[in-house]
Design an enzyme around this catalytic site. Structure first.
Site: not given
Ligand SMILES: Cc1ncc(C[n+]2csc(CCOP(=O)(O)OP(=O)(O)O)c2C)c(N)n1
Ligand SMILES: [Mg+2]
Length: 692
Positions: A279, A492
């Site tokens: 990832h 509010h």
């Molecule tokens: C709102 C938000 N929360 C947390 C993150 C941190 N973050 C980046 S990628 C990720 C995991 C995303 O998983 P997925 O969309 O399945 O991506 P893949 O591992 O499949 O590439 C997280 C939690 C972020 N970028 N945005």
């Protein structure tokens, strides 16, 4: 593995290997998603996307948003391989490429056109800044709405397809889990936005591991429930199945489409495929070598683009895009001859200009001690402006009767699935999606506003921050702006929202003191090109200041101005306030004047605009030698020290407020002229030793 000689596969593997190499060189980034999604993006761009790399801002182009922004190398690889050209800030296409190979080699380094996450306005061809998961897909809904509105407005007999672009958004598990995507999907389904296609990277992996740790939605059922058409592709490497899914989208005319694509994160990496290790970190030199061997790639070549790849893209998306764009501009020339007024509108809108006479109906309000709530005044002004700016549209998250943002003039109408030409949007109770939708509309260059209670700006904040980051002139109308809300009580009563929004770079916060300041505030807002604005308005009536006695409201444009002054222009104490507290300062000023104390009242509707003024002006309004200063705002005092100095006094809120009638609240929390008078005298004693 498919036929290794196949040019399609070579292009796909070029995307994969560029992504792997860039992340490895940067020693940070996300290789897995680009590797899994490469065939999906390739199929879409090469075969379907109506996009001309030579002119990435052509108005009727299809939009592509990478909502899983961490997969940025997927997008950068596409921008590079398709030869997307750079565009200047003045909307001119420059000769040079948007993403040269050197930029990819410098992925995530200072100044590179390939920053960690895609940034609109920094890298041409990036349609939307993404990274905060879920926001990209929600923004795509705004683009689709804008597309439908533009079609209803501009398409005419003989020109039924002048505006007919589609909007595609790629999303991952993260986007799928974020609440904002559910808000946005619900709205898109309700509005039957059949020009919208989301593609779900169903790889079952997020950072902590398998999605089963935290996610067991039946996604297809969920989206069917939202009113979407749902289709599946069981193998991301099957280009035929992908093409079939995109055809299904194109042939669906009554609903948005979700394509669920089963992919493998880190595809082809022998030890990392299908694991969270693919990832968000480099694969490692050895794993990269093995992966390249797997692809039939030269194992030690880095940033390698095989012969024929650039040509292949040029002959695919390049050729198709060029033909489509040229045909479109030829049609626009005919359109201009037949519908010159509409063509002119389209041009001005695309260049963020205003029509002649846009402000000719803006009212001025006569002095009135009983007064008018600034929400009411602003609503009248909005209507007066919108009547003359056809592409100003927006709505509320179910609070239009309270925020007074409804457009009521003849022909304004409601935007719904039967009438996409309406100008009143109903976002439903979905503040975060509302803000993202406003961004999407603004990206298509419709002038968008949205409204809710100020307290719920928190719910919109993720997308609001992106308005500022993307430099989009979205307009947020937030009413019920202080403890003045009264009986609704602490849930509010906004306390910290003003301070926190003032901390957002590039965001213009305006809190007008009365009806005429509200009118001036809207005038300032309409002239903004690259800044979002927040208009903070009262629920309760506030007196309309007598401008024959005090300074004109046009001072709003400077952010802060001298509203009332000492007779000789040499005050001993300064009273600073915004919004409904300005008239309290005026009352205190009159009282102190009667006692022979020289004060100046400075109305400060916008810190940001004031801070932008030359020092000379700022020092004239707030003379550095006058250190006896009192600020008054029914909000957190955080930040006011900047203007009152270390020795000044700030009257403000230190609690969440209370549920009570306003007359009791102001007494309890000290927002009375008497209290201001006392504070002013104390300041004088401190600074001069004697109040007279
Ligand atoms: C709102 C938000 N929360 C947390 C993150 C941190 N973050 C980046 S990628 C990720 C995991 C995303 O998983 P997925 O969309 O399945 O991506 P893949 O591992 O499949 O590439 C997280 C939690 C972020 N970028 N945005
Ligand atoms: Mg995933």
């Amino acid at each position: 593995m498919q036929d290794k000689n196949n040019l399609d596969l070579t292009c796909i593997n070029t995307i994969r290997t560029l992504s792997m190499d860039a992340v490895q060189a940067a020693n940070s980034g996300h290789p897995g998603a680009p590797m899994g999604l490469a065939p999906v993006a390739y199929c879409l761009w090469q075969q379907f996307l109506r996009f001309d790399p030579q002119d990435p801002i052509w108005p009727n182009r299809d939009r592509f948003i990478l909502s899983n922004g961490h997969a940025s190398m997927l997008l950068y690889s596409l921008l590079h391989l398709t030869g997307v050209k750079a565009v200047s800030k003045d909307y001119e296409t420059l000769g040079e490429p948007s993403v040269p190979l050197e930029a990819i080699k410098r992925f995530r380094q200072m100044g590179s056109r390939c920053p960690g996450h895609p940034e609109y306005r920094w890298t041409s061809g990036v349609e939307c800044t993404t990274g905060p998961l879920g926001n990209g897909v929600a923004t795509s809904v705004g683009m689709a709405i804008a597309g439908r509105w533009m079609a209803a407005h501009f398409n005419q007999p003989g020109f039924e397809d002048l505006i007919d672009f589609n909007v595609y958004a790629l999303m991952g598990d993260g986007c799928m889990m974020e609440g904002i995507s559910a808000e946005a999907a619900s709205l898109a389904g309700h509005l039957k936005l059949s020009n919208l296609c989301w593609i779900y990277d169903n790889n079952h992996i997020t950072i902590e591991g398998h999605t089963a740790l935290a996610f067991s939605d039946d996604v297809a059922t969920r989206f069917i429930g939202h009113g979407w058409n749902v289709t599946r592709v069981g193998d991301a490497n099957d280009l035929e199945m992908l093409a079939r899914a995109f055809h299904t989208f194109q042939n669906t005319h009554d609903r948005p489409t979700l394509i669920i694509v089963d992919t493998h994160i880190g595809y082809g990496a022998p030890h990392k495929q299908d694991t969270s290790a693919a990832h968000g970190e480099p694969l490692g030199e050895e794993e990269i070598r093995l992966t390249k061997r797997n692809y039939g790639w030269p194992e030690d070549a880095k940033f390698y683009v095989p012969d024929g790849v650039y040509d292949h893209f040029r002959n695919g998306i390049g050729k198709r895009g060029k033909e489509l764009r040229e045909a479109w501009f030829a049609r626009v020339a005919e359109y201009r001859a037949k519908y010159p007024e509409l063509a002119e509108r389209l041009y001005r809108m695309q260049h963020r200009q205003l029509p002649e006479g846009w402000d000719k109906d803006v009212p001025t309000f006569a002095p009135d001690a009983k007064g008018l709530a600034t929400r009411d005044a602003a609503g009248k002004v909005l209507n007066a402006i919108a009547r003359n700016v056809p592409w100003l549209l927006g709505g509320s998250a179910d609070l239009a009767p309270s925020t007074k943002t409804r457009l009521t003039f003849d022909g304004a109408g409601d935007f719904d699935s039967d009438r996409y030409g309406g100008r009143n949007l109903h976002f439903g109770i979905r503040e975060h999606a509302m803000a993202a939708v406003m961004n999407g509309m603004a990206l298509v260059k419709v002038r968008a506003y949205g409204s809710t209670f100020f307290i719920f700006s928190d719910y919109a904040r993720g997308a609001l921050r992106l308005s500022a980051l993307m430099e989009l002139p979205a307009v947020y109308v937030f009413t019920h702006d202080s403890i003045g809300v009264g009986e609704d009580g602490p849930t509010h009563q906004p306390v910290e929202q003003l301070a926190s929004l003032r901390a957002v770079p590039g965001l213009i916060v305006l809190r007008p003191a009365d009806a005429n300041e509200a009118a001036e505030a809207w005038k300032v807002i309409m002239k903004l090109h690259h800044e979002p604005a927040v208009l903070v308005l009262t629920r309760q009536a506030v007196p309309i200041i007598d401008r024959s006695k005090y300074a004109p409201a046009s001072g709003v444009a400077q952010g802060a101005y001298i509203l009332a002054d000492a007779p000789d222009g040499k005050p001993d104490v300064l009273l600073l306030a915004s919004g409904s507290e300005v008239v309290l300062c005026l009352a205190a000023h009159e009282q102190l004047k009667a006692e022979g104390i020289k004060t100046r009242v400075v109305s400060m509707p916008s810190w940001e605009l004031f801070d932008d003024q030359p020092r000379q002006y700022r020092d004239r309004v707030l003379p550095p030698e006058v250190t006896a200063r009192v600020s008054v705002e029914e909000a957190s005092t955080f930040g006011w020290a900047r203007y009152v100095g270390a020795t000044g006094h700030s009257l403000g809120m230190r609690s969440f407020g209370a549920s009570a009638p306003l007359k009791d609240l102001v007494k309890t929390f000290g927002f009375t002229p008497e209290h201001i008078v006392t504070a002013a005298k104390e300041q004088l004693v401190r600074s001069k030793g004697d109040p007279r």
